[in-house]
Design a protein around this motif. Structure first.
Motif, PDB file in Angstrom:
ATOM      1  N   PHE A  12       0.822  -1.204   0.000  1.00  0.00           N
ATOM      2  CA  PHE A  12       0.000   0.000   0.000  1.00  0.00           C
ATOM      3  C   PHE A  12       0.866   1.269   0.000  1.00  0.00           C
ATOM      4  O   PHE A  12       2.074   1.210   0.258  1.00  0.00           O
ATOM      5  CB  PHE A  12      -0.930  -0.015   1.223  1.00  0.00           C
ATOM      6  N   SER A  13       0.216   2.402  -0.271  1.00  0.00           N
ATOM      7  CA  SER A  13       0.915   3.693  -0.290  1.00  0.00           C
ATOM      8  C   SER A  13       1.509   4.013   1.078  1.00  0.00           C
ATOM      9  O   SER A  13       0.894   3.707   2.102  1.00  0.00           O
ATOM     10  CB  SER A  13      -0.062   4.832  -0.618  1.00  0.00           C
ATOM     11  N   SER A  14       2.654   4.669   1.049  1.00  0.00           N
ATOM     12  CA  SER A  14       3.290   5.171   2.270  1.00  0.00           C
ATOM     13  C   SER A  14       3.499   4.092   3.333  1.00  0.00           C
ATOM     14  O   SER A  14       3.279   4.319   4.517  1.00  0.00           O
ATOM     15  CB  SER A  14       2.478   6.332   2.866  1.00  0.00           C
ATOM     16  N   ASP A  34      12.632   2.061  -8.190  1.00  0.00           N
ATOM     17  CA  ASP A  34      11.374   2.522  -7.605  1.00  0.00           C
ATOM     18  C   ASP A  34      10.368   2.643  -8.760  1.00  0.00           C
ATOM     19  O   ASP A  34      10.395   3.622  -9.507  1.00  0.00           O
ATOM     20  CB  ASP A  34      11.679   3.886  -6.956  1.00  0.00           C
ATOM     21  N   SER A  35       9.495   1.645  -8.918  1.00  0.00           N
ATOM     22  CA  SER A  35       8.586   1.681 -10.077  1.00  0.00           C
ATOM     23  C   SER A  35       7.544   2.793  -9.927  1.00  0.00           C
ATOM     24  O   SER A  35       7.065   3.336 -10.925  1.00  0.00           O
ATOM     25  CB  SER A  35       7.914   0.322 -10.289  1.00  0.00           C
ATOM     26  N   GLY A  36       7.213   3.156  -8.691  1.00  0.00           N
ATOM     27  CA  GLY A  36       6.265   4.262  -8.479  1.00  0.00           C
ATOM     28  C   GLY A  36       6.820   5.565  -9.041  1.00  0.00           C
ATOM     29  O   GLY A  36       6.070   6.405  -9.549  1.00  0.00           O
ATOM     30  N   ILE A  99       8.717  15.024  -8.628  1.00  0.00           N
ATOM     31  CA  ILE A  99       7.691  13.967  -8.656  1.00  0.00           C
ATOM     32  C   ILE A  99       7.139  13.650  -7.266  1.00  0.00           C
ATOM     33  O   ILE A  99       6.220  12.865  -7.132  1.00  0.00           O
ATOM     34  CB  ILE A  99       8.202  12.656  -9.310  1.00  0.00           C
ATOM     35  N   ARG A 100       7.722  14.250  -6.216  1.00  0.00           N
ATOM     36  CA  ARG A 100       7.290  13.905  -4.839  1.00  0.00           C
ATOM     37  C   ARG A 100       6.282  14.885  -4.262  1.00  0.00           C
ATOM     38  O   ARG A 100       6.018  14.857  -3.062  1.00  0.00           O
ATOM     39  CB  ARG A 100       8.507  13.822  -3.893  1.00  0.00           C
ATOM     40  N   THR A 101       5.741  15.801  -5.066  1.00  0.00           N
ATOM     41  CA  THR A 101       4.815  16.791  -4.514  1.00  0.00           C
ATOM     42  C   THR A 101       3.412  16.192  -4.325  1.00  0.00           C
ATOM     43  O   THR A 101       3.079  15.167  -4.915  1.00  0.00           O
ATOM     44  CB  THR A 101       4.677  18.006  -5.470  1.00  0.00           C
ATOM     45  N   VAL A 108      -1.412  10.728  -9.609  1.00  0.00           N
ATOM     46  CA  VAL A 108      -0.665   9.558 -10.096  1.00  0.00           C
ATOM     47  C   VAL A 108      -1.507   8.279 -10.173  1.00  0.00           C
ATOM     48  O   VAL A 108      -1.323   7.467 -11.088  1.00  0.00           O
ATOM     49  CB  VAL A 108       0.647   9.363  -9.284  1.00  0.00           C
ATOM     50  N   SER A 109      -2.460   8.119  -9.269  1.00  0.00           N
ATOM     51  CA  SER A 109      -3.286   6.907  -9.331  1.00  0.00           C
ATOM     52  C   SER A 109      -4.141   6.895 -10.593  1.00  0.00           C
ATOM     53  O   SER A 109      -4.410   5.834 -11.156  1.00  0.00           O
ATOM     54  CB  SER A 109      -4.188   6.781  -8.107  1.00  0.00           C
ATOM     55  N   HIS A 110      -4.580   8.079 -11.043  1.00  0.00           N
ATOM     56  CA  HIS A 110      -5.385   8.149 -12.273  1.00  0.00           C
ATOM     57  C   HIS A 110      -4.517   7.803 -13.481  1.00  0.00           C
ATOM     58  O   HIS A 110      -4.931   7.053 -14.361  1.00  0.00           O
ATOM     59  CB  HIS A 110      -5.974   9.559 -12.458  1.00  0.00           C
ATOM     60  N   VAL A 111      -3.307   8.391 -13.506  1.00  0.00           N
ATOM     61  CA  VAL A 111      -2.423   8.148 -14.665  1.00  0.00           C
ATOM     62  C   VAL A 111      -1.999   6.678 -14.706  1.00  0.00           C
ATOM     63  O   VAL A 111      -1.968   6.055 -15.768  1.00  0.00           O
ATOM     64  CB  VAL A 111      -1.194   9.095 -14.612  1.00  0.00           C
ATOM     65  N   SER A 112      -1.731   6.115 -13.530  1.00  0.00           N
ATOM     66  CA  SER A 112      -1.233   4.735 -13.511  1.00  0.00           C
ATOM     67  C   SER A 112      -2.345   3.716 -13.787  1.00  0.00           C
ATOM     68  O   SER A 112      -2.069   2.534 -13.928  1.00  0.00           O
ATOM     69  CB  SER A 112      -0.522   4.429 -12.194  1.00  0.00           C
ATOM     70  N   ALA A 113      -3.587   4.181 -13.865  1.00  0.00           N
ATOM     71  CA  ALA A 113      -4.680   3.253 -14.208  1.00  0.00           C
ATOM     72  C   ALA A 113      -4.874   3.158 -15.723  1.00  0.00           C
ATOM     73  O   ALA A 113      -5.641   2.330 -16.195  1.00  0.00           O
ATOM     74  CB  ALA A 113      -5.977   3.720 -13.545  1.00  0.00           C
ATOM     75  N   ASP A 137      10.301  -2.032  -6.090  1.00  0.00           N
ATOM     76  CA  ASP A 137       9.093  -1.908  -5.280  1.00  0.00           C
ATOM     77  C   ASP A 137       7.978  -1.241  -6.084  1.00  0.00           C
ATOM     78  O   ASP A 137       8.242  -0.544  -7.065  1.00  0.00           O
ATOM     79  CB  ASP A 137       9.363  -1.177  -3.956  1.00  0.00           C
ATOM     80  N   GLY A 138       6.732  -1.544  -5.709  1.00  0.00           N
ATOM     81  CA  GLY A 138       5.592  -0.991  -6.432  1.00  0.00           C
ATOM     82  C   GLY A 138       4.287  -1.582  -5.969  1.00  0.00           C
ATOM     83  O   GLY A 138       4.075  -1.801  -4.764  1.00  0.00           O
ATOM     84  N   ARG A 139       3.399  -1.838  -6.936  1.00  0.00           N
ATOM     85  CA  ARG A 139       2.075  -2.375  -6.609  1.00  0.00           C
ATOM     86  C   ARG A 139       1.826  -3.737  -7.274  1.00  0.00           C
ATOM     87  O   ARG A 139       1.028  -4.527  -6.797  1.00  0.00           O
ATOM     88  CB  ARG A 139       0.961  -1.427  -7.075  1.00  0.00           C
ATOM     89  N   ASP A 140       2.478  -3.941  -8.437  1.00  0.00           N
ATOM     90  CA  ASP A 140       2.193  -5.145  -9.227  1.00  0.00           C
ATOM     91  C   ASP A 140       3.482  -5.871  -9.607  1.00  0.00           C
ATOM     92  O   ASP A 140       3.529  -6.556 -10.620  1.00  0.00           O
ATOM     93  CB  ASP A 140       1.440  -4.760 -10.515  1.00  0.00           C
ATOM     94  N   ILE A 141       4.523  -5.690  -8.833  1.00  0.00           N
ATOM     95  CA  ILE A 141       5.822  -6.261  -9.226  1.00  0.00           C
ATOM     96  C   ILE A 141       5.784  -7.792  -9.089  1.00  0.00           C
ATOM     97  O   ILE A 141       6.209  -8.503  -9.997  1.00  0.00           O
ATOM     98  CB  ILE A 141       6.986  -5.647  -8.397  1.00  0.00           C
ATOM     99  N   HIS A 195      -8.564  -1.111  -6.871  1.00  0.00           N
ATOM    100  CA  HIS A 195      -9.804  -1.373  -7.607  1.00  0.00           C
ATOM    101  C   HIS A 195      -9.695  -1.124  -9.103  1.00  0.00           C
ATOM    102  O   HIS A 195     -10.669  -1.301  -9.818  1.00  0.00           O
ATOM    103  CB  HIS A 195     -10.951  -0.529  -7.029  1.00  0.00           C
ATOM    104  N   ARG A 196      -8.525  -0.705  -9.582  1.00  0.00           N
ATOM    105  CA  ARG A 196      -8.439  -0.454 -11.026  1.00  0.00           C
ATOM    106  C   ARG A 196      -8.471  -1.783 -11.787  1.00  0.00           C
ATOM    107  O   ARG A 196      -8.145  -2.842 -11.231  1.00  0.00           O
ATOM    108  CB  ARG A 196      -7.162   0.337 -11.360  1.00  0.00           C
ATOM    109  N   GLU A 197      -8.811  -1.663 -13.072  1.00  0.00           N
ATOM    110  CA  GLU A 197      -8.964  -2.880 -13.864  1.00  0.00           C
ATOM    111  C   GLU A 197      -7.612  -3.497 -14.221  1.00  0.00           C
ATOM    112  O   GLU A 197      -7.429  -4.713 -14.157  1.00  0.00           O
ATOM    113  CB  GLU A 197      -9.720  -2.530 -15.146  1.00  0.00           C
TER     114      GLU A 197
END
Ligand code: DC
Length: 235
Positions: A12-14, A34-36, A99-101, A108-113, A137-141, A195-197
């Motif tokens: 999860f985030s953070s 860092d894939s994020g 990129i850290r702002t 970023v969640s919208h773009v990464s979907a 590291d990431g979400r789908d590695i 929840h993204r596809e």
């Protein structure tokens, strides 16, 4: 012995994934990616260039072809000799800071979907791992990028503890923000990422869960090192 290992750290985030991933990479002499940061760099490009960003309910049939835009985006990593860590570059510019702002975190969640964005990033990530010897590291590695990774860790922590850690980090950097705003961003991204596809955040069946709600950094690194030691015995 571990020089060709691929270690996937999702969560999860953070959650402190990058802190643990960097420490493990350093300890084993592996590359860290860092894939994020890659999705954040694409988001920065979109925002700087006025590229439309679909909300989650607009994704299907969004009337915009992202491919020509993605062709103009080059994302690379270069090791910073001062820290020994790889930093992300967008079309030749080091973008580790911009990129850290919060503005980027909010989009970023919208773009990464976006399916085409994910396809391009996953290809790049797999290229980075072609030679092995990598912590990413990431979400789908562990589920999509390296489903055959040698070790998969899935990190989680209580959302309020994560938001509090992130709030303190932002405040220490001089960012003016309320704790409520941080909670809303962290919880919102968790929801969107899971929840993204396209390859949503989920624990790979063979991932080991690391709940770091009440662990310090050293304890988390030790947890992963113990898993790596088991791998050594097993091979
Ligand atoms: O790890 P991070 O918070 O910097 O990641 C930023 C966003 O990028 C996160 O909200 C979801 C997305 N991301 C993703 O979809 N897949 C990844 N492998 C890494 C990040």
């Amino acid at each position: 012995m571990h020089s060709r290992m691929i270690i996937a750290i999702d969560g999860f985030s953070s959650c402190g994934k990058s802190t643990v991933a960097k420490a493990i990479a350093k300890r084993l002499g592996l590359k860290y990616i860092d894939s994020g940061a890659m999705y954040r760099a694409v988001t920065l490009y979109f925002m700087r260039n006025g590229i439309p960003i679909p909300d989650s309910d607009e994704l299907v049939d969004f009337p915009f072809d992202f491919n020509p835009v993605l062709d103009k985006i080059q994302i690379t990593f270069q090791v910073n000799p001062a820290t020994g860590l790889s930093e992300v570059y967008l079309n030749g510019e080091n973008v580790e800071q911009p990129i850290r702002t919060m503005e980027i975190s909010e989009q970023v969640s919208h773009v990464s979907a976006i399916k085409t964005v994910r396809k391009k990033m996953v290809e790049l990530q797999q290229q980075e791992g072609e030679q092995g010897g990598l912590v990413m590291d990431g979400r789908d590695i562990g589920t999509t990028v390296f489903p055959h990774a040698d070790l998969k860790i899935f990190m989680k922590a209580d959302p309020m503890i994560r938001a509090d850690r992130r709030f303190k980090e932002l405040v220490s950097k001089g960012v003016e923000i309320t704790v409520e705003e941080v909670i809303s961003n962290v919880v919102g991204r968790d929801y969107e990422d899971s929840h993204r596809e396209e390859s949503p955040l989920r624990k790979a069946d063979d991932a080991i869960v690391l709940d770091n709600s009440h662990l310090n950094q050293e304890e988390q690194v030790e947890f992963v090192v113990k898993e790596i030691e088991k791998f050594k015995v097993g091979c």
